[in-house]
Design a protein around this motif. Sequence first.
Motif, PDB file in Angstrom:
ATOM      1  N   PRO A 262      56.128  81.246  36.733  1.00  0.00           N
ATOM      2  CA  PRO A 262      55.799  82.672  36.566  1.00  0.00           C
ATOM      3  C   PRO A 262      56.397  83.307  35.325  1.00  0.00           C
ATOM      4  O   PRO A 262      55.827  84.253  34.776  1.00  0.00           O
ATOM      5  N   ASN A 263      57.558  82.822  34.882  1.00  0.00           N
ATOM      6  CA  ASN A 263      58.145  83.383  33.659  1.00  0.00           C
ATOM      7  C   ASN A 263      57.209  83.224  32.471  1.00  0.00           C
ATOM      8  O   ASN A 263      57.154  84.073  31.579  1.00  0.00           O
ATOM      9  N   LEU A 264      56.477  82.115  32.463  1.00  0.00           N
ATOM     10  CA  LEU A 264      55.558  81.832  31.369  1.00  0.00           C
ATOM     11  C   LEU A 264      54.435  82.874  31.314  1.00  0.00           C
ATOM     12  O   LEU A 264      53.955  83.223  30.235  1.00  0.00           O
ATOM     13  N   ILE A 265      54.026  83.351  32.483  1.00  0.00           N
ATOM     14  CA  ILE A 265      52.964  84.368  32.541  1.00  0.00           C
ATOM     15  C   ILE A 265      53.435  85.653  31.856  1.00  0.00           C
ATOM     16  O   ILE A 265      52.713  86.262  31.055  1.00  0.00           O
ATOM     17  N   GLY A 266      54.676  86.076  32.167  1.00  0.00           N
ATOM     18  CA  GLY A 266      55.216  87.287  31.550  1.00  0.00           C
ATOM     19  C   GLY A 266      55.329  87.162  30.046  1.00  0.00           C
ATOM     20  O   GLY A 266      54.985  88.093  29.302  1.00  0.00           O
ATOM     21  N   ILE A 267      55.788  86.005  29.583  1.00  0.00           N
ATOM     22  CA  ILE A 267      55.916  85.774  28.146  1.00  0.00           C
ATOM     23  C   ILE A 267      54.549  85.824  27.476  1.00  0.00           C
ATOM     24  O   ILE A 267      54.376  86.418  26.403  1.00  0.00           O
ATOM     25  N   ALA A 268      53.549  85.192  28.110  1.00  0.00           N
ATOM     26  CA  ALA A 268      52.194  85.167  27.546  1.00  0.00           C
ATOM     27  C   ALA A 268      51.614  86.574  27.458  1.00  0.00           C
ATOM     28  O   ALA A 268      50.986  86.938  26.456  1.00  0.00           O
ATOM     29  N   ILE A 269      51.833  87.374  28.492  1.00  0.00           N
ATOM     30  CA  ILE A 269      51.298  88.746  28.490  1.00  0.00           C
ATOM     31  C   ILE A 269      51.901  89.559  27.346  1.00  0.00           C
ATOM     32  O   ILE A 269      51.185  90.233  26.593  1.00  0.00           O
ATOM     33  N   ILE A 270      53.232  89.487  27.197  1.00  0.00           N
ATOM     34  CA  ILE A 270      53.901  90.263  26.140  1.00  0.00           C
ATOM     35  C   ILE A 270      53.474  89.779  24.758  1.00  0.00           C
ATOM     36  O   ILE A 270      53.351  90.560  23.818  1.00  0.00           O
ATOM     37  N   ALA A 271      53.234  88.470  24.624  1.00  0.00           N
ATOM     38  CA  ALA A 271      52.849  87.914  23.325  1.00  0.00           C
ATOM     39  C   ALA A 271      51.405  88.227  22.970  1.00  0.00           C
ATOM     40  O   ALA A 271      51.082  88.459  21.796  1.00  0.00           O
ATOM     41  N   ILE A 272      50.535  88.238  23.976  1.00  0.00           N
ATOM     42  CA  ILE A 272      49.096  88.284  23.699  1.00  0.00           C
ATOM     43  C   ILE A 272      48.502  89.687  23.727  1.00  0.00           C
ATOM     44  O   ILE A 272      47.579  89.981  22.958  1.00  0.00           O
ATOM     45  N   PHE A 273      49.034  90.595  24.571  1.00  0.00           N
ATOM     46  CA  PHE A 273      48.346  91.874  24.692  1.00  0.00           C
ATOM     47  C   PHE A 273      48.291  92.679  23.393  1.00  0.00           C
ATOM     48  O   PHE A 273      47.334  93.431  23.180  1.00  0.00           O
ATOM     49  N   PRO A 274      49.282  92.555  22.470  1.00  0.00           N
ATOM     50  CA  PRO A 274      49.141  93.314  21.212  1.00  0.00           C
ATOM     51  C   PRO A 274      47.913  92.916  20.402  1.00  0.00           C
ATOM     52  O   PRO A 274      47.453  93.682  19.546  1.00  0.00           O
ATOM     53  N   ILE A 275      47.408  91.695  20.649  1.00  0.00           N
ATOM     54  CA  ILE A 275      46.246  91.242  19.877  1.00  0.00           C
ATOM     55  C   ILE A 275      45.060  92.167  20.107  1.00  0.00           C
ATOM     56  O   ILE A 275      44.232  92.377  19.212  1.00  0.00           O
ATOM     57  N   ALA A 276      44.968  92.737  21.316  1.00  0.00           N
ATOM     58  CA  ALA A 276      43.869  93.666  21.609  1.00  0.00           C
ATOM     59  C   ALA A 276      43.913  94.863  20.666  1.00  0.00           C
ATOM     60  O   ALA A 276      42.873  95.383  20.247  1.00  0.00           O
ATOM     61  N   PHE A 277      45.135  95.301  20.320  1.00  0.00           N
ATOM     62  CA  PHE A 277      45.259  96.428  19.392  1.00  0.00           C
ATOM     63  C   PHE A 277      44.724  96.062  18.012  1.00  0.00           C
ATOM     64  O   PHE A 277      44.041  96.849  17.359  1.00  0.00           O
ATOM     65  N   ALA A 278      45.044  94.851  17.569  1.00  0.00           N
ATOM     66  CA  ALA A 278      44.662  94.426  16.225  1.00  0.00           C
ATOM     67  C   ALA A 278      43.165  94.173  16.105  1.00  0.00           C
ATOM     68  O   ALA A 278      42.598  94.298  15.010  1.00  0.00           O
ATOM     69  N   THR A 279      42.522  93.788  17.203  1.00  0.00           N
ATOM     70  CA  THR A 279      41.095  93.448  17.122  1.00  0.00           C
ATOM     71  C   THR A 279      40.183  94.674  17.227  1.00  0.00           C
ATOM     72  O   THR A 279      38.992  94.570  16.942  1.00  0.00           O
ATOM     73  N   ILE A 280      40.727  95.835  17.623  1.00  0.00           N
ATOM     74  CA  ILE A 280      39.896  97.047  17.672  1.00  0.00           C
ATOM     75  C   ILE A 280      39.381  97.408  16.277  1.00  0.00           C
ATOM     76  O   ILE A 280      38.168  97.643  16.100  1.00  0.00           O
ATOM     77  N   PRO A 281      40.241  97.468  15.249  1.00  0.00           N
ATOM     78  CA  PRO A 281      39.726  97.744  13.897  1.00  0.00           C
ATOM     79  C   PRO A 281      38.764  96.658  13.412  1.00  0.00           C
ATOM     80  O   PRO A 281      37.800  96.950  12.693  1.00  0.00           O
ATOM     81  N   GLU A 282      39.020  95.407  13.823  1.00  0.00           N
ATOM     82  CA  GLU A 282      38.131  94.314  13.431  1.00  0.00           C
ATOM     83  C   GLU A 282      36.742  94.534  14.016  1.00  0.00           C
ATOM     84  O   GLU A 282      35.721  94.360  13.339  1.00  0.00           O
TER      85      GLU A 282
END
Length: 471
Positions: A262-282
């Motif tokens: 389960p720790n891996l899930i938390g790490i993945a969420i924190i690492a990946i969710f900012p990508i959604a912010f970057a892809t909006i301008p794209e």
Amino acid sequence: MQKENVIGYLPDERPSFGKALVFALQQFLVMLPATVLAAIIMNGFGLELYSISAAILASGVATIGFLLITKFQIPLYYGSSFSYIGAVSIVVSYAVDQNSSSASVLGSVLIASVISGLMSIGAGLLIRFFGKDKIDLVLPGHITGMIAMIIGLSLSGNVMSNILNVSSNGVDWISVFVSLVTFLTIAILTVKLKKGFISQIPILLGLAVGIVVSYLLWVPNQGNGFSFSNYQSYFQGIISHQQVRIVDVMPWVTIKAAFESPNLIGIAIIAIFPIAFATIPESAAHVNQIDLYVDSLANQKGKEGYGIKNKLDMNLIGDGVGDIIAVMLGGPAGTNYGENVSASAVTKNFSSYVFMITGVIAIIAGILLEVLNIGNLSLILTNPVVQGISLYLFGAIAVQGIALMIDKKVDVFDPKVIAVMGFIGIVGLGVSEIPVSHNFVLPGIGVAAIGGIILNIFLNLITNKKGVASA
């Protein structure tokens, strides 16, 4: 008055099936290198995560899903995104240290990517009901631009170490040479080729040149010096090395494995969710780009414009759905491909019907690759070639972040903007992960993104209290 003699197809027009099939095959070939390459790069961090056949199949299904969600009004192709590579590398790095399995990593990335997809859908709904200005308040250009920039630069150390390939014998200069040839070929072609379909495939051409040079120099020198027998060993390795199977990357396998770590899930969420912010301008850029081309063709045909630029909300919702579909089928999360937009512009073919056929071709190709099981064909791309392409692509992502800030006219002399940009840049690039405990780390990119957003809101509040308008 409609003009019938103008060559080209608008989103709601259909060429004959024969022509549509040819156009679709071309679009498939345009998207294929990038979609496969993204999976190959993410398989090179220490664990084999992605099935190449699943990545191709998932892009096809996600494209059809995107077209359905957008009611066939936005003619775009959905493929694997390079923006997620840095975040995935962080998750893999932690997983390797903890002896976690590939399935648990892929399951964690899947869960995080679904959340990222839901955020994209939420952004689309926010724009639909409240307008794009609300997104700009929370995610102004100096935040989204900086996030995009650090995403591109975060893997710079990894790329350079793989290019140098330092061993007890020192730097692998053949690896360096092949990587630079690949990079320079792409760079030169992007500068020199300005017209025609060939100008839209510099990465594919650079890849081809790099492979040839690799097989002439790098492959025969693997081992204890130059030997023709190294060719046999290398190609035997391609044939005998079994690729990751589609059944092994399905959610009923990977999600179950993820909850064992389960720790891996938390790490993945924190690492990946900012990508959604970057892809909006794209996404906004692709919508504006396709709008210009489509309305120009519509004007030539004597028709009214299609107003695609006003459908950013629909595009973001479609993007989010595409993310969810792709990862649920074992593929990488993705985005709409600018390469396919360019191919459409060259051929003047913007028919959504053609993109639907392209999606079907991708599904068939993915299934055939799986059924034939002829080894890990991704190894045809030697490591120096992959690193040479990565050198170009990651740099391009970073530069796109800078271009976004220029486009948004970010005031880099504003103390508030300097503080936010400085925080995101230093934290995002200064540390890949922050160890909170022995079993949990905070990814630097995630901390930089969250911290930058919170800091920007706080500084806006205190400047507003003083009567100064927020940027």
